[in-house]
Design an enzyme around this catalytic site. Structure first.
Site, PDB file in Angstrom:
ATOM      1  N   ASP A 125     -73.379  11.065 -74.173  1.00 15.42           N
ATOM      2  CA  ASP A 125     -72.767  11.569 -72.931  1.00 15.42           C
ATOM      3  C   ASP A 125     -71.240  11.470 -72.976  1.00 15.42           C
ATOM      4  OD1 ASP A 125     -72.608   8.768 -72.776  1.00 15.42           O
ATOM      5  OD2 ASP A 125     -73.323   8.648 -70.701  1.00 15.42           O
ATOM      6  N   GLU A 126     -70.720  10.603 -73.865  1.00 18.63           N
ATOM      7  CA  GLU A 126     -69.264  10.385 -73.893  1.00 18.63           C
ATOM      8  C   GLU A 126     -68.485  11.624 -74.298  1.00 18.63           C
ATOM      9  OE1 GLU A 126     -67.772   6.766 -75.489  1.00 18.63           O
ATOM     10  OE2 GLU A 126     -69.660   5.731 -75.227  1.00 18.63           O
ATOM     11  N   TYR A 151     -63.930   8.024 -80.936  1.00 24.78           N
ATOM     12  CA  TYR A 151     -65.380   8.107 -81.180  1.00 24.78           C
ATOM     13  C   TYR A 151     -65.959   9.346 -80.498  1.00 24.78           C
ATOM     14  CZ  TYR A 151     -70.306   7.323 -79.973  1.00 24.78           C
ATOM     15  OH  TYR A 151     -71.656   7.493 -79.761  1.00 24.78           O
ATOM     16  N   LYS A 155     -67.712  12.823 -82.063  1.00 25.45           N
ATOM     17  CA  LYS A 155     -69.069  13.268 -81.725  1.00 25.45           C
ATOM     18  C   LYS A 155     -69.043  14.674 -81.113  1.00 25.45           C
ATOM     19  CE  LYS A 155     -72.468  11.109 -81.906  1.00 25.45           C
ATOM     20  NZ  LYS A 155     -73.478  10.925 -82.987  1.00 25.45           N
TER      21      LYS A 155
HETATM   22  P1  NAD Z   1     -75.444   1.852 -84.818  1.00 22.57           P
HETATM   23  O1  NAD Z   1     -73.987   1.679 -85.052  1.00 22.57           O
HETATM   24  O2  NAD Z   1     -76.273   0.701 -84.380  1.00 22.57           O
HETATM   25  O3  NAD Z   1     -76.130   2.394 -86.166  1.00 22.57           O
HETATM   26  C1  NAD Z   1     -75.548   3.394 -86.952  1.00 22.57           C
HETATM   27  C2  NAD Z   1     -76.323   3.450 -88.271  1.00 22.57           C
HETATM   28  O4  NAD Z   1     -75.748   4.523 -89.059  1.00 22.57           O
HETATM   29  C3  NAD Z   1     -76.210   2.178 -89.109  1.00 22.57           C
HETATM   30  O5  NAD Z   1     -77.470   1.830 -89.636  1.00 22.57           O
HETATM   31  C4  NAD Z   1     -75.251   2.560 -90.224  1.00 22.57           C
HETATM   32  O6  NAD Z   1     -75.475   1.852 -91.432  1.00 22.57           O
HETATM   33  C5  NAD Z   1     -75.535   4.047 -90.377  1.00 22.57           C
HETATM   34  N1  NAD Z   1     -74.407   4.789 -90.945  1.00 22.57           N
HETATM   35  C6  NAD Z   1     -73.098   4.724 -90.567  1.00 22.57           C
HETATM   36  N2  NAD Z   1     -72.362   5.528 -91.372  1.00 22.57           N
HETATM   37  C7  NAD Z   1     -73.219   6.132 -92.244  1.00 22.57           C
HETATM   38  C8  NAD Z   1     -73.052   7.073 -93.290  1.00 22.57           C
HETATM   39  N3  NAD Z   1     -71.850   7.569 -93.619  1.00 22.57           N
HETATM   40  N4  NAD Z   1     -74.155   7.486 -93.953  1.00 22.57           N
HETATM   41  C9  NAD Z   1     -75.383   6.987 -93.646  1.00 22.57           C
HETATM   42  N5  NAD Z   1     -75.591   6.080 -92.681  1.00 22.57           N
HETATM   43  C10 NAD Z   1     -74.518   5.662 -91.973  1.00 22.57           C
HETATM   44  O7  NAD Z   1     -75.553   3.058 -83.807  1.00 22.57           O
HETATM   45  P2  NAD Z   1     -76.634   3.343 -82.659  1.00 22.57           P
HETATM   46  O8  NAD Z   1     -76.210   2.674 -81.425  1.00 22.57           O
HETATM   47  O9  NAD Z   1     -77.991   3.110 -83.193  1.00 22.57           O
HETATM   48  O10 NAD Z   1     -76.401   4.902 -82.449  1.00 22.57           O
HETATM   49  C11 NAD Z   1     -77.164   5.863 -83.171  1.00 22.57           C
HETATM   50  C12 NAD Z   1     -76.738   7.260 -82.756  1.00 22.57           C
HETATM   51  O11 NAD Z   1     -76.931   7.433 -81.356  1.00 22.57           O
HETATM   52  C13 NAD Z   1     -75.251   7.546 -83.015  1.00 22.57           C
HETATM   53  O12 NAD Z   1     -75.153   8.866 -83.495  1.00 22.57           O
HETATM   54  C14 NAD Z   1     -74.610   7.407 -81.653  1.00 22.57           C
HETATM   55  O13 NAD Z   1     -73.480   8.238 -81.549  1.00 22.57           O
HETATM   56  C15 NAD Z   1     -75.730   7.870 -80.744  1.00 22.57           C
HETATM   57  N6  NAD Z   1     -75.723   7.313 -79.378  1.00 22.57           N
HETATM   58  C16 NAD Z   1     -75.685   5.955 -79.204  1.00 22.57           C
HETATM   59  C17 NAD Z   1     -75.739   5.442 -77.914  1.00 22.57           C
HETATM   60  C18 NAD Z   1     -75.746   3.953 -77.654  1.00 22.57           C
HETATM   61  O14 NAD Z   1     -75.727   3.533 -76.500  1.00 22.57           O
HETATM   62  N7  NAD Z   1     -75.798   3.107 -78.675  1.00 22.57           N
HETATM   63  C19 NAD Z   1     -75.804   6.313 -76.814  1.00 22.57           C
HETATM   64  C20 NAD Z   1     -75.854   7.688 -77.039  1.00 22.57           C
HETATM   65  C21 NAD Z   1     -75.821   8.167 -78.335  1.00 22.57           C
HETATM   66  P1  TYD Z   2     -69.881  -0.429 -74.957  1.00 17.31           P
HETATM   67  O1  TYD Z   2     -71.138  -1.201 -75.129  1.00 17.31           O
HETATM   68  O2  TYD Z   2     -68.805  -0.582 -75.980  1.00 17.31           O
HETATM   69  O3  TYD Z   2     -70.313   1.100 -74.801  1.00 17.31           O
HETATM   70  P2  TYD Z   2     -69.419   2.402 -74.385  1.00 17.31           P
HETATM   71  O4  TYD Z   2     -67.999   2.073 -74.526  1.00 17.31           O
HETATM   72  O5  TYD Z   2     -69.869   3.385 -75.407  1.00 17.31           O
HETATM   73  O6  TYD Z   2     -69.831   2.740 -72.996  1.00 17.31           O
HETATM   74  O7  TYD Z   2     -69.238  -0.792 -73.547  1.00 17.31           O
HETATM   75  C1  TYD Z   2     -69.970  -0.618 -72.336  1.00 17.31           C
HETATM   76  C2  TYD Z   2     -69.035  -0.958 -71.189  1.00 17.31           C
HETATM   77  O8  TYD Z   2     -68.719  -2.355 -71.256  1.00 17.31           O
HETATM   78  C3  TYD Z   2     -67.708  -0.229 -71.269  1.00 17.31           C
HETATM   79  O9  TYD Z   2     -67.287   0.133 -69.952  1.00 17.31           O
HETATM   80  C4  TYD Z   2     -66.750  -1.235 -71.851  1.00 17.31           C
HETATM   81  C5  TYD Z   2     -67.307  -2.558 -71.331  1.00 17.31           C
HETATM   82  N1  TYD Z   2     -67.072  -3.702 -72.238  1.00 17.31           N
HETATM   83  C6  TYD Z   2     -66.480  -4.865 -71.741  1.00 17.31           C
HETATM   84  O10 TYD Z   2     -66.150  -4.971 -70.541  1.00 17.31           O
HETATM   85  N2  TYD Z   2     -66.268  -5.903 -72.599  1.00 17.31           N
HETATM   86  C7  TYD Z   2     -66.592  -5.840 -73.920  1.00 17.31           C
HETATM   87  O11 TYD Z   2     -66.345  -6.835 -74.662  1.00 17.31           O
HETATM   88  C8  TYD Z   2     -67.215  -4.645 -74.419  1.00 17.31           C
HETATM   89  C9  TYD Z   2     -67.596  -4.516 -75.870  1.00 17.31           C
HETATM   90  C10 TYD Z   2     -67.447  -3.600 -73.530  1.00 17.31           C
END
Ligand code: NAD
Ligand code: TYD
Length: 341
Positions: A125-126, A151, A155
């Site tokens: 969503d970002e 970031y 994306k």
């Molecule tokens: P994460 O950082 O936990 O995991 C990322 C994974 O990608 C890791 O296992 C890492 O080793 C692998 N990776 C990184 N660079 C690579 C490369 N060059 N080649 C192969 N593998 C590589 O991330 P996540 O939180 O699991 O997010 C997964 C996906 O979901 C991402 O695309 C992120 O943008 C998207 N997303 C995450 C969230 C969230 O809240 N975490 C929300 C919406 C979308």
């Molecule tokens: P985060 O988990 O980094 O996700 P995103 O930035 O992708 O939303 O952060 C979630 C929210 O928490 C964001 O508003 C930033 C805040 N935050 C803190 O207040 N302290 C922290 O140490 C971190 C990592 C995030």
């Protein structure tokens, strides 16, 4: 039989997806392609049915490695692999451009070359920027792309490349844009696992700015089920926003977790705000609910309870994740050390 090529499957959401699919779809085979960056963790893949799960250590920006691993008859590439932490992208954007943009392009090219029938891009969503906190506004699939941090910009660029491949070459693509995930095995640089890891050790919890920034939280398995729906039924070329209608202010998230753990609110420590900190994310999930008949299973309370229990019971996982490199990151990011237990 589904044959899926999952990238980033050793990370938080990718590993949850792999676990869910192997557990629930017996006819599914997975190649899990992951570079094992600091965020990738083979611990996350323990206990899987290895007869249907093949792990390949590789970089999505490496064309040869991707083509070597991509088997004939693959039904879909599902691209989770990314550099995913906003704070790290603010410190240095380079890897974000390489993995998130160039890596996605390599995968798109490989999908075309090998005639992979479907490409699923896991976006966020970002990419749609920030919403005002005091208005009844929501992100929809028609919201313009307006990313505010490196970031999110990387994306958004990846989404453009996915759409370009669809429009130019007719590649069958779908994009999902989800809000903030929480659940087991999330790397403790992110907010909720950071709160849990610190609180469990009675360490202070850094809260950025006034703590009133709003995120729209979803339990990771609910996100994964929605991705499966989009893969199976999503219309080619379309975007699907995924959310559980669960907006929370950061300060309320910390307090809920501290209360559940029986820890004092005094652990909350207001620190300097994140540069360019997006104020509010809020998703209108009507399309995925209506067109694909998806609904989240977990409430905020039930999802949080599962998450808290997992971190409380998996101290060894936390200790390994918070090893040397993480400690250096923490000191750079917060200007203070996490103390050893
Ligand atoms: P994460 O950082 O936990 O995991 C990322 C994974 O990608 C890791 O296992 C890492 O080793 C692998 N990776 C990184 N660079 C690579 C490369 N060059 N080649 C192969 N593998 C590589 O991330 P996540 O939180 O699991 O997010 C997964 C996906 O979901 C991402 O695309 C992120 O943008 C998207 N997303 C995450 C969230 C969230 O809240 N975490 C929300 C919406 C979308
Ligand atoms: P985060 O988990 O980094 O996700 P995103 O930035 O992708 O939303 O952060 C979630 C929210 O928490 C964001 O508003 C930033 C805040 N935050 C803190 O207040 N302290 C922290 O140490 C971190 C990592 C995030």
């Amino acid at each position: 039989m589904h044959k899926l090529f999952i990238t980033g499957g050793a990370g938080f959401i990718g590993s949850a997806f792999v676990r869910l699919i192997l557990a629930e779809i017996s006819s599914c085979e997975i190649t899990n392609f992951d570079a094992l960056t600091y965020a990738g963790n083979l611990d996350n893949l323990q206990g899987l049915d290895e007869s249907r799960h093949r792990f390949v250590h590789g970089d999505i920006a490496d064309r040869e490695a991707v083509l070597n691993a991509l088997e004939e008859g693959t039904d879909a590439i599902i691209n989770f692999a990314a550099e995913s932490h906003v704070d790290r992208s603010i410190a240095s954007a380079h890897e974000f451009l390489r993995t998130n943009i160039l890596g996605t392009q390599v995968l798109l090219d490989a999908a075309r070359e090998r005639h992979v029938p479907r490409f699923v891009q896991i976006s966020t969503d970002e990419v749609m920027g920030s919403l005002p906190e005091d208005e009844n506004a929501f992100f929809t699939e028609d919201s313009p792309l307006a990313p505010n941090n490196p970031y999110a910009a990387s994306k958004a660029a990846a989404e453009h490349m996915v759409n370009a491949a669809h429009h130019t070459y007719g590649l069958d693509t779908v994009i999902t844009r989800c809000g903030n995930n929480y659940g087991p095995r999330q790397f403790p640089e992110k907010f909720i696992p950071l709160i849990l890891s610190n609180a469990l050790e009675d360490q202070s919890i850094p809260l950025y700015g006034d703590g009133r920034n709003v995120r729209d939280w979803i339990y990771v398995e609910d996100h994964c089920r929605a991705i499966m729906r989009v893969f199976e039924r999503g219309r080619s070329g379309e975007v699907y926003n995924i959310g559980a209608r669960n907006e929370r202010r950061n300060i309320d998230v910390v307090k809920a977790i501290l209360d559940a753990l029986g820890k004092p609110h005094e652990l909350i420590h207001h620190v300097k705000d994140r540069l360019g900190h997006d104020r509010r994310y809020a998703i209108d999930p009507s399309k995925v609910e209506g067109d694909l008949d998806w609904q989240p299973v977990e409430t905020w309370e039930s999802g949080l309870e599962k998450t808290i229990r997992w971190y409380a019971e998996n101290g060894a996982w936390i200790q390994r994740a918070r090893s040397g490199a993480y400690r250096d990151y923490y000191t750079r990011q917060y200007g203070t050390e996490i103390s050893a237990r």
